[in-house]
Design a protein around this motif. Structure first.
Motif, PDB file in Angstrom:
ATOM      1  N   ILE A  17       0.806  -1.221   0.000  1.00  0.00           N
ATOM      2  CA  ILE A  17       0.000   0.000   0.000  1.00  0.00           C
ATOM      3  C   ILE A  17       0.838   1.269   0.000  1.00  0.00           C
ATOM      4  O   ILE A  17       0.415   2.307  -0.521  1.00  0.00           O
ATOM      5  CB  ILE A  17      -0.990  -0.015   1.188  1.00  0.00           C
ATOM      6  N   THR A  38      -6.668  -3.839   1.471  1.00  0.00           N
ATOM      7  CA  THR A  38      -5.662  -3.675   2.516  1.00  0.00           C
ATOM      8  C   THR A  38      -6.302  -3.239   3.829  1.00  0.00           C
ATOM      9  O   THR A  38      -5.902  -3.684   4.907  1.00  0.00           O
ATOM     10  CB  THR A  38      -4.610  -2.656   2.070  1.00  0.00           C
ATOM     11  N   TRP A  79      -1.337   4.679   3.231  1.00  0.00           N
ATOM     12  CA  TRP A  79      -2.735   4.353   2.878  1.00  0.00           C
ATOM     13  C   TRP A  79      -3.620   5.578   3.071  1.00  0.00           C
ATOM     14  O   TRP A  79      -4.457   5.890   2.221  1.00  0.00           O
ATOM     15  CB  TRP A  79      -3.234   3.194   3.747  1.00  0.00           C
ATOM     16  N   MET A  91      -0.414  -1.827   8.164  1.00  0.00           N
ATOM     17  CA  MET A  91      -0.611  -2.383   6.825  1.00  0.00           C
ATOM     18  C   MET A  91       0.718  -2.883   6.255  1.00  0.00           C
ATOM     19  O   MET A  91       1.731  -2.184   6.323  1.00  0.00           O
ATOM     20  CB  MET A  91      -1.227  -1.334   5.901  1.00  0.00           C
ATOM     21  N   ASN A  92       0.690  -4.091   5.707  1.00  0.00           N
ATOM     22  CA  ASN A  92       1.894  -4.752   5.186  1.00  0.00           C
ATOM     23  C   ASN A  92       2.985  -4.886   6.239  1.00  0.00           C
ATOM     24  O   ASN A  92       4.162  -5.083   5.912  1.00  0.00           O
ATOM     25  CB  ASN A  92       2.462  -4.001   3.968  1.00  0.00           C
TER      26      ASN A  92
END
Length: 591
Positions: free
Chosen positions: A243, A270, A290, A280-281
């Motif tokens: 993202i 996501t 993001w 995220m990730n």
């Protein structure tokens, strides 16, 4: 228009055959099957014949004849007449091999159409490569080559008088080896199966510097290849929704394609797979990207209903981030990363994350204002103000200097003169290079930024690239061979020899969407399009031609395309013509 010329050249070069579903419905025979779960693919499949045979070999008394027939346009159909075929025949000790070049990086697989050979069944080993040498290599655990994410090295059983298709990866080159003693195959066609989103290039860019034109188009094409079911980071490796990496891709999509459903699909995926307080990730900066992705997407498209759907998550994320600073306004984030080239500079990472948090709180204030939430807007304003007072040393990091400049924590002139412009393209990176270019523009160094675009991204083109790479270091060019040729003696295999972290050697992706920054930058700063109000309702046109004599192009908005041209008059002043659709107010620069 540039994109029309580009598409025409592709059609002439490759001989596309299009297969596309128009109505997206199953045949009537499925009508009463209530259990079926079907999803239609809105991508296009094109079949492309190779443009050249780069290498061939038949050892011992093996036979290879008629290989030039593989360069002929095909129809994908096996035929009883056995004309114009390539004959590949192994002996007990000899083997036939051939390396095909399809002319340009693409995403998809391979189709093999066979004739009536003496053997009813044959096996062919396929090796896909983004570079010619990658297609020639073995997966040996030393050179970086892998089958991670997408299979690039396999044996395929091909039928007698039939068609076989296999593959789902990023490649330009394919090596075929006939497998086994006395194997005997007749090949009518070997074509690439190109799978991509067939979308118009609504944005365009042309100027009197053809190198910049090619770079703009290459960045656009790199992102288009990564717009698959979701936005991927790379079409060979990292076929995932990263993202943070999406931010330059979204900026390119905004500049070239306008709205596309792949962006909200990827943003929502996501979000839905990352419940807070997870990052995220697995990277704290990526959760921040993001939020920034949503800000720039809303500014481009103006869909308030979609932004409202994100309110709960965005505000919860902002609240979480406000707990990640100490009493002095210094960030205390975990899972720390900017980009790979800066990952061994912890002081630079701290300085960059500090600036990135300020950028996020500034965007959060704007988003809260759009959503009529003054309480959250005030909280974000206060957090940004507190963090701006704490300015860590960037420790020579061009990444951190760029971010600090963009949020006003460092003067634009200092960031440009002391850090970013020093050494030109040295220590640039494909991902954060976009923000470095933005910082140079803020300092007024537009020509310097265009020079670096030509030197850094242009160097990849000089080495045979048709898409931009996951990573690149200008020092790699010393004595390097082109990626579209087998490496001559005395030259360096740039794909095999370089790369670090997760992208060593042939594992290195040569088509990464995060490297597309020059495309949006040229549209934003040279063509001069700056979006001032959500949905492009108000757009500033402020061109910066540097050494260029003229530039023209288009920019997509929800209301239609803005058409723009600028040229220098005899007195050196820029004369502009801007045509905007109804609903878009143009503000012209006084410069």
């Amino acid at each position: 228009m540039k994109y029309l010329r580009f598409c025409f050249l592709l059609i002439v070069l490759f001989g596309f055959t299009f297969v596309k579903s128009q109505n997206h419905q199953l045949p009537p025979a499925w009508a009463n099957n209530k259990q079926v779960n079907v999803q239609f693919d809105n991508r296009t499949r094109a079949y492309i014949s190779p443009v050249r045979i780069l290498w061939k070999q038949h050892t011992g008394d093996a036979v290879l004849t008629g290989e030039d027939n593989l360069l002929r346009p095909g129809n994908g159909q096996s035929e009883l007449p056995q004309n114009n075929l390539c004959h590949m025949k192994n002996s007990k000790t000899g083997q036939v091999s051939i390396l095909l070049d399809f002319g340009k990086e693409l995403q998809g697989g391979i189709q093999i159409i066979t004739g009536m050979s003496s053997k009813r069944e044959n096996k062919i080993r396929l090796r896909f490569g983004e570079s010619a040498e990658e297609a020639m290599c073995e997966i040996d655990g030393k050179n970086g080559a892998t089958n991670d994410h997408a299979i690039r090295d396999l044996e395929l059983t091909v039928p007698w008088l039939g068609v076989a298709e296999y593959g789902n990866t990023g490649f330009r080159f394919v090596r075929l080896d006939l497998v086994g003693p006395d194997a005997d195959a007749l090949l009518k066609e070997v074509r690439a199966c190109f799978l991509y989103r067939e979308i118009p290039y609504l944005g365009s860019f042309q100027c009197d510097n053809e190198r910049l034109n090619e770079i703009w188009m290459t960045g656009a094409y790199t992102v288009q290849l990564n717009m698959q079911g979701y936005i991927w980071d790379g079409i060979k490796r990292d076929r995932l929704v990263w993202i943070g990496d999406m931010n330059p891709e979204i900026r390119t999509i905004n500049s070239v394609f306008g709205y596309n459903e792949v962006v909200p699909k990827s943003l929502d995926l996501t979000r839905d797979t990352t419940p807070l307080p997870q990052w995220m990730n697995g990277i704290s900066a990526y959760s921040m990207w993001w939020l920034l992705d949503h800000y720039y997407w809303y500014m481009a498209n103006g869909n308030l209903d979609y932004l409202k759907q994100q309110k709960s998550y965005i505000f919860s994320l902002l609240d979480l981030l406000m707990t990640k600073m100490d009493k002095n306004g210094s960030e205390t984030l975990d899972a720390r990363m900017l980009d790979w080239p800066s990952s061994e500079n912890p002081k630079g990472i701290h300085a960059g994350l500090q600036a990135l948090m300020v950028m996020v709180f500034d965007a959060g204030q704007q988003i809260a204002t759009f959503l009529d939430d003054t309480a959250m807007a005030d909280k974000c304003k206060a957090a940004a103000s507190k963090m701006r007072k704490n300015v860590p040393d960037v420790n020579q990091s061009k990444q951190a200097a760029a971010l600090q400049s963009l949020v006003g924590m460092m003067s634009a002139k200092k960031a440009n003169d002391k850090y970013i412009a020093v050494g030109g393209p040295k220590n640039f990176s494909t991902f954060y290079g976009y923000y470095m270019l933005q910082a140079m523009a803020k300092a007024g160094n537009y020509q310097g930024a265009m020079d670096i675009i030509s030197q850094y991204w242009g160097a990849m083109l000089d080495l045979g690239a048709t898409t931009f790479w996951e990573d690149f270091n200008i020092d790699w060019t010393n004595n390097a061979a082109r990626i579209d040729e087998l490496v001559p003696e005395g030259k360096i295999d740039i794909h095999k020899s370089y790369g670090n972290y997760c992208y060593k050697g042939y594992r290195h992706s040569l088509c990464h969407g995060w490297a597309s920054g020059p495309t949006s930058w040229l549209s934003e700063y040279v063509l001069g399009v700056q979006v001032l109000k959500p949905g492009c309702r108000e757009v500033l046109i402020e061109p910066h031609l540097g050494n260029l004599n003229w530039v023209k192009g288009t920019y997509p908005t929800p209301y239609g395309v803005i058409t723009i041209s600028h040229k220098k008059g005899a007195d050196g002043k820029v004369i502009s013509d801007v045509q905007a659709p109804a609903g878009v107010t143009i503000v012209k620069s006084e410069n």
